[in-house]
Design a protein around this motif. Structure first.
Motif, PDB file in Angstrom:
ATOM      1  N   LYS A 127      -7.857  -0.202  -9.322  1.00 34.55           N
ATOM      2  CA  LYS A 127      -6.610   0.530  -9.603  1.00 34.55           C
ATOM      3  C   LYS A 127      -6.109   0.284 -11.018  1.00 34.55           C
ATOM      4  O   LYS A 127      -5.569   1.189 -11.662  1.00 34.55           O
ATOM      5  CB  LYS A 127      -5.530   0.121  -8.599  1.00 34.55           C
ATOM      6  CG  LYS A 127      -5.577   0.915  -7.301  1.00 34.55           C
ATOM      7  CD  LYS A 127      -4.376   0.632  -6.450  1.00 34.55           C
ATOM      8  CE  LYS A 127      -4.259   1.624  -5.312  1.00 34.55           C
ATOM      9  NZ  LYS A 127      -3.985   2.995  -5.751  1.00 34.55           N
ATOM     10  N   GLU A 169       0.918   4.254  -2.862  1.00 29.35           N
ATOM     11  CA  GLU A 169       0.681   5.672  -2.552  1.00 29.35           C
ATOM     12  C   GLU A 169       1.815   6.552  -3.079  1.00 29.35           C
ATOM     13  O   GLU A 169       1.572   7.642  -3.597  1.00 29.35           O
ATOM     14  CB  GLU A 169       0.539   5.856  -1.033  1.00 29.35           C
ATOM     15  CG  GLU A 169      -0.758   5.293  -0.471  1.00 29.35           C
ATOM     16  CD  GLU A 169      -1.973   5.901  -1.135  1.00 29.35           C
ATOM     17  OE1 GLU A 169      -2.196   7.103  -1.000  1.00 29.35           O
ATOM     18  OE2 GLU A 169      -2.684   5.151  -1.826  1.00 29.35           O
ATOM     19  N   SER A 189      -7.175   2.736  -2.709  1.00 33.59           N
ATOM     20  CA  SER A 189      -6.144   2.617  -1.668  1.00 33.59           C
ATOM     21  C   SER A 189      -6.764   2.516  -0.283  1.00 33.59           C
ATOM     22  O   SER A 189      -6.269   1.781   0.583  1.00 33.59           O
ATOM     23  CB  SER A 189      -5.198   3.823  -1.731  1.00 33.59           C
ATOM     24  OG  SER A 189      -4.506   3.860  -2.951  1.00 33.59           O
ATOM     25  N   TRP A 226       0.841  -1.214   0.000  1.00 32.98           N
ATOM     26  CA  TRP A 226       0.000   0.000   0.000  1.00 32.98           C
ATOM     27  C   TRP A 226       0.870   1.256   0.000  1.00 32.98           C
ATOM     28  O   TRP A 226       0.566   2.226  -0.713  1.00 32.98           O
ATOM     29  CB  TRP A 226      -0.900  -0.015   1.228  1.00 32.98           C
ATOM     30  CG  TRP A 226      -1.626   1.271   1.448  1.00 32.98           C
ATOM     31  CD1 TRP A 226      -2.770   1.699   0.840  1.00 32.98           C
ATOM     32  CD2 TRP A 226      -1.245   2.331   2.348  1.00 32.98           C
ATOM     33  NE1 TRP A 226      -3.125   2.944   1.293  1.00 32.98           N
ATOM     34  CE2 TRP A 226      -2.216   3.355   2.219  1.00 32.98           C
ATOM     35  CE3 TRP A 226      -0.188   2.509   3.240  1.00 32.98           C
ATOM     36  CZ2 TRP A 226      -2.134   4.535   2.955  1.00 32.98           C
ATOM     37  CZ3 TRP A 226      -0.111   3.676   3.963  1.00 32.98           C
ATOM     38  CH2 TRP A 226      -1.075   4.678   3.830  1.00 32.98           C
TER      39      TRP A 226
END
Length: 341
Positions: free
Chosen positions: A104, A35, A68, A31
């Motif tokens: 995503k 980001e 996310s 994660w």
């Protein structure tokens, strides 16, 4: 507007974010890499010469931030299950994580943001979105064992990618729906073998680069621009549309090779129903590619020469023709190589 050094810095950080995700051994680390990748890619989307870039960057940020958030929430749930022995349905949590990763990557049925966002990007940013930005989500998808959801996404992606491109006049949306269709094939190759997925991804990136390279040089964004410029050059006309057919997977061009590998493996696994749907969707994509190419390949077609004065440097021309040579004759060369072995 960022200068070239700032763009190089953001591109480097974007690459580092992807590498952090791919090499991470925990969902929290993955994660974090996603980001970093997101926050470095958004500045690259901004372009003062493109009025739609701000809208596209905002759409991308909101969509990726939602994915996310879901991914982080599901990762925390899995950590609580492992550390505190909480009774949590792990398959359901994995399905939520899979949905966030499909969002995503822009796969159907989570594709709603992808074509509209592509419409506001420059060609180089569109190429990064279609290729590099898919590496991290697809690698994380390979770690999950949720085959039912993945199979549904494969079928929907190939169907929506094929049907969505039928009535498009925008080249960026056409490439977006083509990317969704190819993403379905990549997800299926990911279910079979990571090596086959890597081969498919590399070939798709190569063919997409050739087309976006030409579109970027001549600032082409709509189909009518193709028929007003490329008709002035026989070489550019035939090679460009052959690259279209290669991207669609028409034999004997190079784009058929990765699909050939997937078809072969699906035949070995006896998944004929899924294979039939995927091949029918590919025929639909080839239909609208051939519909675009048909008039260009007609020898007696009326051609406009009013834009023949546009500049095309010798370096760009040589690079384009070399790449196109591999796109057209690559399958013959690879087949000959293995035959000689």
């Amino acid at each position: 507007m960022f200068n070239n050094s700032s763009k190089i810095l953001f591109t480097t950080i974007m690459i580092i974010g992807t590498l952090i995700t791919v090499t991470s051994n925990s969902w929290l680390g993955a994660w974090m890499g996603l980001e970093i990748n997101l926050l470095s890619f958004i500045p690259l989307l901004s372009d003062n010469n493109n009025t739609m870039s701000t809208e596209s960057s905002l759409k991308y940020f909101l969509t990726q931030a939602l994915a996310s958030t879901v991914l982080l929430f599901s990762s925390i749930i899995l950590m609580l299950k492992n550390n505190m022995n909480m009774e949590i349905n792990e398959s359901f949590t994995s399905m939520i994580i899979m949905s966030a990763l499909l969002l995503k990557s822009g796969a159907a049925p989570f594709h709603f943001w992808f074509p509209n966002m592509m419409e506001g990007l420059t060609w180089m940013n569109a190429l990064m979105l279609m290729t590099w930005q898919k590496i991290a989500p697809l690698m994380l998808i390979s770690y999950l064992n949720v085959k039912n959801l993945l199979l549904i996404s494969v079928i929907l992606s190939v169907i929506i990618g094929a049907i969505g491109g039928l009535n498009q006049t925008s080249l960026r949306k056409l490439m977006a729906f083509s990317s969704i269709n190819h993403l379905g094939w990549m997800l299926m190759s990911l279910m079979i073998s990571e090596s086959i997925w890597l081969i498919y991804f590399l070939f798709y990136s190569f063919l997409s680069f050739i087309l976006t390279f030409m579109f970027n040089i001549f600032k082409l964004f709509h189909l009518n621009q193709l028929f007003s410029w490329f008709m002035s050059s026989k070489i550019l006309k035939f090679t460009l549309f052959m690259n279209f057919l290669s991207l669609g997977g028409l034999p004997p061009f190079l784009g058929f090779l990765p699909k050939w590998l997937v078809i072969q493996q699906l035949t070995f696994c006896n998944q004929y129903f899924t294979l039939t749907i995927m091949m029918m969707s590919t025929l639909i994509t080839l239909f609208f590619y051939l519909r675009i190419c048909y008039s260009a390949f007609m020898l007696n077609y009326y051609e406009n020469n009013w834009m023949i004065g546009m500049k095309f440097s010798n370096y760009n021309m040589s690079l384009y023709l070399i790449l196109t040579f591999f796109s057209i004759f690559g399958l013959f060369m690879i087949s000959l190589f293995f035959f000689m072995l």
